[in-house]
Design a protein around this motif. Sequence first.
Motif, short mmCIF file in Angstrom:
data_model
loop_
_atom_site.label_atom_id
_atom_site.label_comp_id
_atom_site.label_asym_id
_atom_site.label_seq_id
_atom_site.Cartn_x
_atom_site.Cartn_y
_atom_site.Cartn_z
N THR A 89 0.84 -1.20 0.00
CA THR A 89 0.00 0.00 0.00
C THR A 89 0.87 1.25 0.00
OG1 THR A 89 -0.10 0.19 2.41
CG2 THR A 89 -1.80 -1.19 1.33
N ILE A 90 0.25 2.37 -0.33
CA ILE A 90 0.96 3.64 -0.32
C ILE A 90 1.48 3.93 1.08
CG2 ILE A 90 0.73 6.13 -0.73
CD1 ILE A 90 0.65 4.20 -3.25
N ASP A 91 0.69 3.63 2.11
CA ASP A 91 1.14 3.84 3.49
C ASP A 91 2.36 2.98 3.82
OD1 ASP A 91 -0.64 5.80 4.23
OD2 ASP A 91 -2.03 4.44 5.26
N GLU A 92 2.35 1.73 3.38
CA GLU A 92 3.50 0.86 3.62
C GLU A 92 4.75 1.40 2.94
OE1 GLU A 92 1.22 -3.45 4.09
OE2 GLU A 92 1.73 -2.73 2.08
N CYS A 93 4.59 1.86 1.70
CA CYS A 93 5.72 2.43 0.96
C CYS A 93 6.25 3.68 1.65
CB CYS A 93 5.31 2.76 -0.47
SG CYS A 93 4.88 1.32 -1.48
N MET A 94 5.34 4.54 2.08
CA MET A 94 5.74 5.77 2.75
C MET A 94 6.47 5.47 4.06
SD MET A 94 5.98 9.01 2.59
CE MET A 94 4.80 9.91 1.62
N THR A 95 6.00 4.49 4.79
CA THR A 95 6.65 4.10 6.04
C THR A 95 8.08 3.64 5.79
OG1 THR A 95 4.54 3.51 7.06
CG2 THR A 95 6.52 2.53 8.02
N ILE A 96 8.26 2.80 4.79
CA ILE A 96 9.61 2.30 4.46
C ILE A 96 10.51 3.47 4.07
CG2 ILE A 96 10.94 0.98 2.76
CD1 ILE A 96 8.50 -0.98 2.68
N MET A 97 10.02 4.33 3.20
CA MET A 97 10.84 5.43 2.71
C MET A 97 11.20 6.41 3.84
SD MET A 97 9.06 5.99 -0.98
CE MET A 97 10.34 6.74 -1.94
N SER A 98 10.25 6.65 4.71
CA SER A 98 10.51 7.56 5.83
C SER A 98 11.49 6.96 6.83
CB SER A 98 9.20 7.91 6.55
OG SER A 98 8.34 8.60 5.69
N GLU A 99 11.26 5.72 7.21
CA GLU A 99 12.13 5.07 8.20
C GLU A 99 13.54 4.86 7.69
OE1 GLU A 99 10.15 1.50 9.46
OE2 GLU A 99 8.68 2.60 10.65
N LYS A 100 13.67 4.50 6.43
CA LYS A 100 14.99 4.19 5.87
C LYS A 100 15.65 5.40 5.21
CE LYS A 100 14.65 -0.03 7.17
NZ LYS A 100 15.47 -0.53 8.25
N ARG A 101 14.92 6.52 5.16
CA ARG A 101 15.43 7.77 4.61
C ARG A 101 15.88 7.60 3.14
NH1 ARG A 101 16.40 11.76 8.33
NH2 ARG A 101 18.11 12.58 7.10
N ILE A 102 15.00 7.00 2.36
CA ILE A 102 15.27 6.83 0.93
C ILE A 102 14.21 7.59 0.14
CG2 ILE A 102 16.46 4.62 1.20
CD1 ILE A 102 13.86 3.23 0.31
N ARG A 103 14.53 7.89 -1.11
CA ARG A 103 13.62 8.69 -1.94
C ARG A 103 13.04 7.92 -3.11
NH1 ARG A 103 18.03 13.35 -2.02
NH2 ARG A 103 17.69 14.14 0.07
N HIS A 104 13.55 6.72 -3.36
CA HIS A 104 13.08 5.92 -4.50
C HIS A 104 12.93 4.47 -4.05
CE1 HIS A 104 15.07 9.45 -6.20
NE2 HIS A 104 14.08 9.40 -7.07
N LEU A 105 11.83 3.86 -4.49
CA LEU A 105 11.51 2.50 -4.05
C LEU A 105 11.11 1.65 -5.26
CD1 LEU A 105 11.22 0.92 -1.38
CD2 LEU A 105 8.86 1.72 -1.28
N PRO A 106 11.99 0.73 -5.66
CA PRO A 106 11.63 -0.15 -6.77
C PRO A 106 10.47 -1.08 -6.40
CG PRO A 106 14.01 -0.17 -6.38
CD PRO A 106 13.37 0.52 -5.21
N VAL A 107 9.63 -1.36 -7.39
CA VAL A 107 8.50 -2.27 -7.21
C VAL A 107 8.80 -3.51 -8.04
CG1 VAL A 107 6.01 -2.60 -7.48
CG2 VAL A 107 6.93 -0.32 -6.90
N LEU A 108 8.88 -4.66 -7.37
CA LEU A 108 9.21 -5.91 -8.04
C LEU A 108 8.10 -6.93 -7.86
CD1 LEU A 108 12.11 -4.64 -7.65
CD2 LEU A 108 12.93 -6.96 -7.60
N ASP A 109 7.80 -7.63 -8.94
CA ASP A 109 6.88 -8.76 -8.90
C ASP A 109 7.75 -9.99 -9.12
OD1 ASP A 109 4.74 -10.43 -8.90
OD2 ASP A 109 3.79 -9.61 -10.70
N GLY A 110 8.16 -10.62 -8.03
CA GLY A 110 9.17 -11.66 -8.10
C GLY A 110 10.49 -11.02 -8.45
N ASP A 111 11.08 -11.43 -9.57
CA ASP A 111 12.32 -10.81 -10.05
C ASP A 111 12.06 -9.74 -11.09
OD1 ASP A 111 13.93 -12.30 -8.44
OD2 ASP A 111 14.41 -13.82 -9.95
N LYS A 112 10.81 -9.58 -11.51
CA LYS A 112 10.49 -8.64 -12.58
C LYS A 112 10.28 -7.24 -12.02
CE LYS A 112 7.46 -7.72 -16.38
NZ LYS A 112 6.13 -7.60 -16.82
#
Length: 143
Positions: A89-112
């Motif tokens: 979810t968008i909330d899950e993504c935002m939490t990861i980015m905020s906690e880890k202090r990153i600005r870009h988050l790749p989205v993978l479906d398995g290895d794709k």
Amino acid sequence: MKTARQLLAEKAIDNILSVTPQASVYQALQVLAEKNIGALLVIEENHLVGIFSERDYARKVILMGKTSAGTSVSEIMTRKLLCVPPSATIDECMTIMSEKRIRHLPVLDGDKVLGVLSIGDLVREIIEEQKFTIAQLEQYIHS
């Protein structure tokens, strides 16, 4: 709340912008400037092997006295990646980015690789959701 897959679909990007690990930092910077983006995926033989960002450039080229033309992306890219599945979810993504202090988050479906979400993508979506909620509440109050 939307998922990473839904948000990527709305971005309507036809191709995933990337470079190879062998590309020069200068070449990668040209793509960043041309596309007005802050990061590129680093893909080798259809596998995500890293991410190259403006932050990598600033901290690992400029401050270390290297040259962008003489340095390969593989020398400075971030190899330890945080990725999310398309169901995040968008909330899950935002939490990861905020906690880890990153600005870009790749989205993978398995290895794709399906794409990349930026902090700006998430903030825009959250603002749109809040506007919708406010409009619904105003309509409820006035009816």
